[in-house]
Design a protein around this motif. Structure first.
Motif, PDB file in Angstrom:
ATOM      1  N   THR A   9      81.747  10.606 -46.943  1.00  0.00           N
ATOM      2  CA  THR A   9      81.111  10.213 -45.684  1.00  0.00           C
ATOM      3  C   THR A   9      79.761  10.882 -45.527  1.00  0.00           C
ATOM      4  O   THR A   9      78.763  10.256 -45.148  1.00  0.00           O
ATOM      5  CB  THR A   9      82.010  10.571 -44.492  1.00  0.00           C
ATOM      6  N   VAL A  10      79.709  12.176 -45.834  1.00  0.00           N
ATOM      7  CA  VAL A  10      78.463  12.935 -45.725  1.00  0.00           C
ATOM      8  C   VAL A  10      77.423  12.397 -46.713  1.00  0.00           C
ATOM      9  O   VAL A  10      76.239  12.273 -46.400  1.00  0.00           O
ATOM     10  CB  VAL A  10      78.717  14.436 -45.972  1.00  0.00           C
ATOM     11  N   ALA A  11      77.861  12.051 -47.931  1.00  0.00           N
ATOM     12  CA  ALA A  11      76.942  11.537 -48.947  1.00  0.00           C
ATOM     13  C   ALA A  11      76.442  10.148 -48.597  1.00  0.00           C
ATOM     14  O   ALA A  11      75.304   9.784 -48.916  1.00  0.00           O
ATOM     15  CB  ALA A  11      77.634  11.506 -50.308  1.00  0.00           C
ATOM     16  N   ALA A  12      77.298   9.367 -47.921  1.00  0.00           N
ATOM     17  CA  ALA A  12      76.932   7.990 -47.605  1.00  0.00           C
ATOM     18  C   ALA A  12      75.916   7.908 -46.477  1.00  0.00           C
ATOM     19  O   ALA A  12      75.121   6.964 -46.424  1.00  0.00           O
ATOM     20  CB  ALA A  12      78.172   7.176 -47.231  1.00  0.00           C
ATOM     21  N   ALA A  13      75.917   8.891 -45.582  1.00  0.00           N
ATOM     22  CA  ALA A  13      75.032   8.843 -44.416  1.00  0.00           C
ATOM     23  C   ALA A  13      73.557   8.783 -44.796  1.00  0.00           C
ATOM     24  O   ALA A  13      72.827   7.899 -44.336  1.00  0.00           O
ATOM     25  CB  ALA A  13      75.317  10.009 -43.491  1.00  0.00           C
ATOM     26  N   PRO A  14      73.064   9.704 -45.660  1.00  0.00           N
ATOM     27  CA  PRO A  14      71.638   9.614 -46.051  1.00  0.00           C
ATOM     28  C   PRO A  14      71.318   8.313 -46.783  1.00  0.00           C
ATOM     29  O   PRO A  14      70.250   7.724 -46.581  1.00  0.00           O
ATOM     30  CB  PRO A  14      71.451  10.821 -46.966  1.00  0.00           C
ATOM     31  N   ALA A  15      72.249   7.832 -47.625  1.00  0.00           N
ATOM     32  CA  ALA A  15      72.018   6.588 -48.357  1.00  0.00           C
ATOM     33  C   ALA A  15      71.909   5.423 -47.386  1.00  0.00           C
ATOM     34  O   ALA A  15      71.052   4.538 -47.543  1.00  0.00           O
ATOM     35  CB  ALA A  15      73.145   6.344 -49.360  1.00  0.00           C
ATOM     36  N   GLY A  16      72.761   5.438 -46.359  1.00  0.00           N
ATOM     37  CA  GLY A  16      72.711   4.385 -45.356  1.00  0.00           C
ATOM     38  C   GLY A  16      71.402   4.388 -44.587  1.00  0.00           C
ATOM     39  O   GLY A  16      70.827   3.338 -44.311  1.00  0.00           O
ATOM     40  N   ARG A  17      70.936   5.602 -44.255  1.00  0.00           N
ATOM     41  CA  ARG A  17      69.657   5.693 -43.542  1.00  0.00           C
ATOM     42  C   ARG A  17      68.501   5.228 -44.416  1.00  0.00           C
ATOM     43  O   ARG A  17      67.562   4.590 -43.939  1.00  0.00           O
ATOM     44  CB  ARG A  17      69.432   7.136 -43.074  1.00  0.00           C
ATOM     45  N   ARG A  18      68.555   5.548 -45.713  1.00  0.00           N
ATOM     46  CA  ARG A  18      67.499   5.113 -46.625  1.00  0.00           C
ATOM     47  C   ARG A  18      67.446   3.586 -46.711  1.00  0.00           C
ATOM     48  O   ARG A  18      66.368   2.994 -46.689  1.00  0.00           O
ATOM     49  CB  ARG A  18      67.713   5.706 -48.020  1.00  0.00           C
ATOM     50  N   GLU A  19      68.623   2.966 -46.827  1.00  0.00           N
ATOM     51  CA  GLU A  19      68.668   1.503 -46.911  1.00  0.00           C
ATOM     52  C   GLU A  19      68.178   0.865 -45.620  1.00  0.00           C
ATOM     53  O   GLU A  19      67.472  -0.153 -45.639  1.00  0.00           O
ATOM     54  CB  GLU A  19      70.095   1.029 -47.224  1.00  0.00           C
ATOM     55  N   ALA A  20      68.556   1.458 -44.476  1.00  0.00           N
ATOM     56  CA  ALA A  20      68.099   0.935 -43.187  1.00  0.00           C
ATOM     57  C   ALA A  20      66.584   1.052 -43.076  1.00  0.00           C
ATOM     58  O   ALA A  20      65.904   0.138 -42.590  1.00  0.00           O
ATOM     59  CB  ALA A  20      68.779   1.682 -42.039  1.00  0.00           C
ATOM     60  N   GLY A  21      66.036   2.185 -43.535  1.00  0.00           N
ATOM     61  CA  GLY A  21      64.592   2.373 -43.507  1.00  0.00           C
ATOM     62  C   GLY A  21      63.889   1.384 -44.415  1.00  0.00           C
ATOM     63  O   GLY A  21      62.835   0.835 -44.072  1.00  0.00           O
ATOM     64  N   LYS A  22      64.468   1.139 -45.579  1.00  0.00           N
ATOM     65  CA  LYS A  22      63.883   0.181 -46.521  1.00  0.00           C
ATOM     66  C   LYS A  22      63.879  -1.226 -45.924  1.00  0.00           C
ATOM     67  O   LYS A  22      62.891  -1.963 -46.031  1.00  0.00           O
ATOM     68  CB  LYS A  22      64.676   0.206 -47.830  1.00  0.00           C
TER      69      LYS A  22
END
Length: 236
Positions: A9-22
């Motif tokens: 869950t912790v690892a997925a959060a930054p990845a999710g934010r990166r995809e949202a930003g992209k």
């Protein structure tokens, strides 16, 4: 929550934010590209000006899309609104259905004429990415399905090839669009002119049992076109 699940869950959060930003940057670039096409009357976008308009670095459009042409194609791929409105246009009668889709497409073009006249000028430039994006196999299969629905309902004479019939409808559609882009046809006459052409072509291909109904549609389309021309004359 287990320790392993927590780590995921912790690892997925930054990845999710990166995809949202992209995705947000991608939307901004597409929006900026559409504005620039509308304003300049050209799809020959400056990537530097596009990046400035979208508020991103010069590298970002290349990183997200790869090329200027890919940006333009991404603008054209934004058809979710058209599909939603098409779903509402469905009718039981296949002839009414294809004419309703014509109305839908015309409404789409007239909602932003500066943008769409630019794109259609690119279509009439004979070659290029815009032409191949608008006239592509997916588009052809969609319209062929509408014509085949008419054939399946027994509304066409024996021997009428749906693909050849679609080609004739396309010729008529493009000739009318050329008049609109050239300024020889006003906006209020665009839809009625296309629909009258469709009705005339379909009437010529109609089976005996369908001819009377199609002749009535020809009369209705002709009356609407005449009314549009009268409205234009009064406005002038």
């Amino acid at each position: 929550m287990s320790e392993q699940t927590l780590r995921k869950t912790v690892a997925a959060a930054p990845a999710g934010r990166r995809e949202a930003g992209k995705e947000e940057r991608r939307r901004r670039i597409i929006h900026a590209a559409k504005e620039m096409i509308r304003e300049t009357g050209s799809t020959g976008l400056s990537m530097r000006a596009l990046a400035e308009r979208a508020g991103v670095s010069l590298a970002t459009p290349y990183n997200l899309f790869g090329s200027r042409g890919a940006v333009v194609l991404a603008v054209l791929e934004d058809v979710r609104d058209f599909r939603a409105r098409f779903a509402e246009a469905r009718t039981g009668d296949p002839v009414d259905h294809i004419l309703a889709v014509v109305d839908l497409g015309v409404d789409y073009y007239l909602s932003d004429p500066a943008f769409y006249t630019t794109l259609w000028r690119e279509v009439f430039a004979i070659s290029g990415e815009v032409r191949s994006a608008i006239y592509n196999p997916r588009r052809d299969e969609f319209w062929l399905g509408l014509v085949e629905d008419i054939a399946a309902a027994g509304l066409l004479r024996d021997g009428i090839d749906p693909r050849q019939l679609l080609r004739q409808l396309d010729h008529q559609f493009r000739s009318v669009m050329l008049d609109w882009v050239a300024g020889d046809l006003c906006a209020i006459s665009l839809g009625p002119t296309i629909k009258l052409g469709y009705a005339l072509i379909l009437c010529g291909a109609a089976s005996e049992r369908a001819r009377a109904a199609l002749e009535q549609r020809v009369a209705e389309c002709q009356a609407r076109l005449l009314e549009a021309e009268k409205r234009k004359a009064r406005a002038d």
